[in-house]
Scaffold this active site. Sequence first.
Site, PDB file in Angstrom:
ATOM      1  N   LYS A 176       6.863  -3.726  -4.635  1.00 28.93           N
ATOM      2  CA  LYS A 176       5.695  -4.420  -4.061  1.00 28.93           C
ATOM      3  C   LYS A 176       5.650  -5.893  -4.480  1.00 28.93           C
ATOM      4  O   LYS A 176       5.651  -6.206  -5.678  1.00 28.93           O
ATOM      5  CB  LYS A 176       4.429  -3.698  -4.515  1.00 28.93           C
ATOM      6  CG  LYS A 176       3.122  -4.222  -3.938  1.00 28.93           C
ATOM      7  CD  LYS A 176       1.992  -3.290  -4.368  1.00 28.93           C
ATOM      8  CE  LYS A 176       0.641  -3.633  -3.782  1.00 28.93           C
ATOM      9  NZ  LYS A 176      -0.375  -2.623  -4.188  1.00 28.93           N
TER      10      LYS A 176
ATOM     11  N   GLU B 157       1.474   5.161  -1.309  1.00 31.30           N
ATOM     12  CA  GLU B 157       1.735   4.376  -2.530  1.00 31.30           C
ATOM     13  C   GLU B 157       1.350   5.218  -3.754  1.00 31.30           C
ATOM     14  O   GLU B 157       0.358   5.954  -3.710  1.00 31.30           O
ATOM     15  CB  GLU B 157       0.842   3.123  -2.485  1.00 31.30           C
ATOM     16  CG  GLU B 157       0.835   2.277  -3.750  1.00 31.30           C
ATOM     17  CD  GLU B 157      -0.292   1.232  -3.754  1.00 31.30           C
ATOM     18  OE1 GLU B 157      -1.404   1.514  -3.253  1.00 31.30           O
ATOM     19  OE2 GLU B 157      -0.053   0.125  -4.275  1.00 31.30           O
TER      20      GLU B 157
ATOM     21  N   ASN C  84      -3.400   2.678  -1.331  1.00 32.10           N
ATOM     22  CA  ASN C  84      -4.566   3.208  -2.060  1.00 32.10           C
ATOM     23  C   ASN C  84      -5.602   2.103  -1.957  1.00 32.10           C
ATOM     24  O   ASN C  84      -5.535   1.103  -2.691  1.00 32.10           O
ATOM     25  CB  ASN C  84      -4.275   3.403  -3.545  1.00 32.10           C
ATOM     26  CG  ASN C  84      -3.416   4.604  -3.863  1.00 32.10           C
ATOM     27  OD1 ASN C  84      -3.884   5.615  -4.383  1.00 32.10           O
ATOM     28  ND2 ASN C  84      -2.129   4.491  -3.582  1.00 32.10           N
TER      29      ASN C  84
ATOM     30  N   GLU D 208      -3.674  -4.130 -11.064  1.00 31.80           N
ATOM     31  CA  GLU D 208      -2.246  -4.136 -10.703  1.00 31.80           C
ATOM     32  C   GLU D 208      -1.510  -5.315 -11.321  1.00 31.80           C
ATOM     33  O   GLU D 208      -0.352  -5.202 -11.700  1.00 31.80           O
ATOM     34  CB  GLU D 208      -2.079  -4.146  -9.183  1.00 31.80           C
ATOM     35  CG  GLU D 208      -2.391  -2.806  -8.556  1.00 31.80           C
ATOM     36  CD  GLU D 208      -1.883  -2.711  -7.137  1.00 31.80           C
ATOM     37  OE1 GLU D 208      -0.667  -2.818  -6.917  1.00 31.80           O
ATOM     38  OE2 GLU D 208      -2.722  -2.534  -6.232  1.00 31.80           O
TER      39      GLU D 208
ATOM     40  N   CYS E 165       1.028  -1.085   0.376  1.00 32.05           N
ATOM     41  CA  CYS E 165      -0.415  -1.332   0.380  1.00 32.05           C
ATOM     42  C   CYS E 165      -0.807  -2.774   0.712  1.00 32.05           C
ATOM     43  O   CYS E 165      -0.790  -3.172   1.856  1.00 32.05           O
ATOM     44  CB  CYS E 165      -1.036  -0.881  -0.938  1.00 32.05           C
ATOM     45  SG  CYS E 165      -2.839  -0.819  -0.803  1.00 32.05           S
TER      46      CYS E 165
ATOM     47  N   ASN F 117       5.701  -1.572  -8.785  1.00 31.25           N
ATOM     48  CA  ASN F 117       5.037  -0.645  -7.859  1.00 31.25           C
ATOM     49  C   ASN F 117       6.020  -0.464  -6.695  1.00 31.25           C
ATOM     50  O   ASN F 117       6.134  -1.325  -5.826  1.00 31.25           O
ATOM     51  CB  ASN F 117       3.706  -1.254  -7.403  1.00 31.25           C
ATOM     52  CG  ASN F 117       2.866  -0.280  -6.602  1.00 31.25           C
ATOM     53  OD1 ASN F 117       3.383   0.696  -6.071  1.00 31.25           O
ATOM     54  ND2 ASN F 117       1.581  -0.569  -6.485  1.00 31.25           N
TER      55      ASN F 117
HETATM   56  N1  CDT Z   1      -3.265  -0.742  -3.807  1.00 34.90           N
HETATM   57  C1  CDT Z   1      -3.635  -1.875  -3.206  1.00 34.90           C
HETATM   58  O1  CDT Z   1      -2.843  -2.783  -3.033  1.00 34.90           O
HETATM   59  N2  CDT Z   1      -4.913  -1.944  -2.824  1.00 34.90           N
HETATM   60  C2  CDT Z   1      -5.454  -3.140  -2.256  1.00 34.90           C
HETATM   61  C3  CDT Z   1      -6.865  -3.288  -2.639  1.00 34.90           C
HETATM   62  C4  CDT Z   1      -7.277  -4.674  -2.492  1.00 34.90           C
HETATM   63  S1  CDT Z   1      -8.681  -5.057  -3.402  1.00 34.90           S
HETATM   64  C5  CDT Z   1      -8.103  -5.562  -4.937  1.00 34.90           C
HETATM   65  C6  CDT Z   1      -5.346  -3.197  -0.733  1.00 34.90           C
HETATM   66  O2  CDT Z   1      -4.921  -4.231  -0.223  1.00 34.90           O
HETATM   67  O3  CDT Z   1      -5.718  -2.258  -0.047  1.00 34.90           O
END
Ligand code: CDT
Length: 308
Positions: free
Chosen positions: A123, A46, A193, A142, A168, A106
Amino acid sequence: MRVINVAAAQMGPIQRADGREVVVKRMLALMDEAKAKGADLIVYPELALTTFFPRWYMEDQAEVDSWFEREMPDAAVRPLFDRARQHQMAMSFGYAELTPDGHHYNTAILTDRNSNIVGKYRKVHLPGHEEYDPTRSHQHLEKRYFEPGDLGFPVWRNLGGIVGMAVCNDRRWPETYRVMGLQGVEMVVLGYNTPSVNSQKNVEGPEQRLFHNRLSVQSGAYQNSCWVIAVAKAGVEDGHPLIGGSLIVNPDGEIVAEAKTEGDELLVAPCDLDATRFGKETIFDFARHRRIEHYGLITSRTGAIPPE
Ligand code: CDT
């Protein structure tokens, strides 16, 4: 057998000051290694072209927009498309997309062996918050910088199989995989990420986060009898750690390859799409076993409402 040799191209950290050209050079090195190992498809994380910028609170829209790509490929990314075509390798990667009419997503794309973009996904499940939150150990903005995707969860015929994408946080939601499963998906590719520590619960550290990563990806693969390729951007970006743990998971939900580092690291595995058939024709034969008359709440209600 219908084998796709898949390269999961985990990327180590990208610092805020790193330009896209530097990052693309790293991606090209991973692609060349993938070619040497016989890969048909390379999957990057991502937001593969930049640092995970949603950790930074920004008010200036011009600054925000500087993290987005206005066209794909743009000049910085074109070498990646050119090399992939030369290698006759399909690819998928994530980036921040700014559309001509001003929408921010995204996004992830999927190309065929000739670097034609055959699939685009935006996303759907955006985590985090919209405003600066001083109670968190780090920000995850985000919901401030992106709109929820407007394309649903399509799948595409590519490389002789049926391929879908997620990004993600989508991997934590069973709906993501099931909507693609209902279109016969054989391989889901996704990048992530994931901060190593929960910003609202600091006892939830990297081990638990890696566990949740495996749990989500393995169950999605098993319950829909498909391959899942989950690829991290990992390591410490400007003082903020991200988990690694990139995975290639088979349709039985078993891990066939897992990253060991938090740097640029390639996992390559032969993924036989015919291995999806047994599960799809037996325990997860949706046509025979699903009972949609009992699933109405899934699409009619968003949040949980407990009984009185
Ligand atoms: N990038 C992304 O979606 N990261 C989220 C972090 C969650 S905590 C706000 C994930 O689900 O890994």
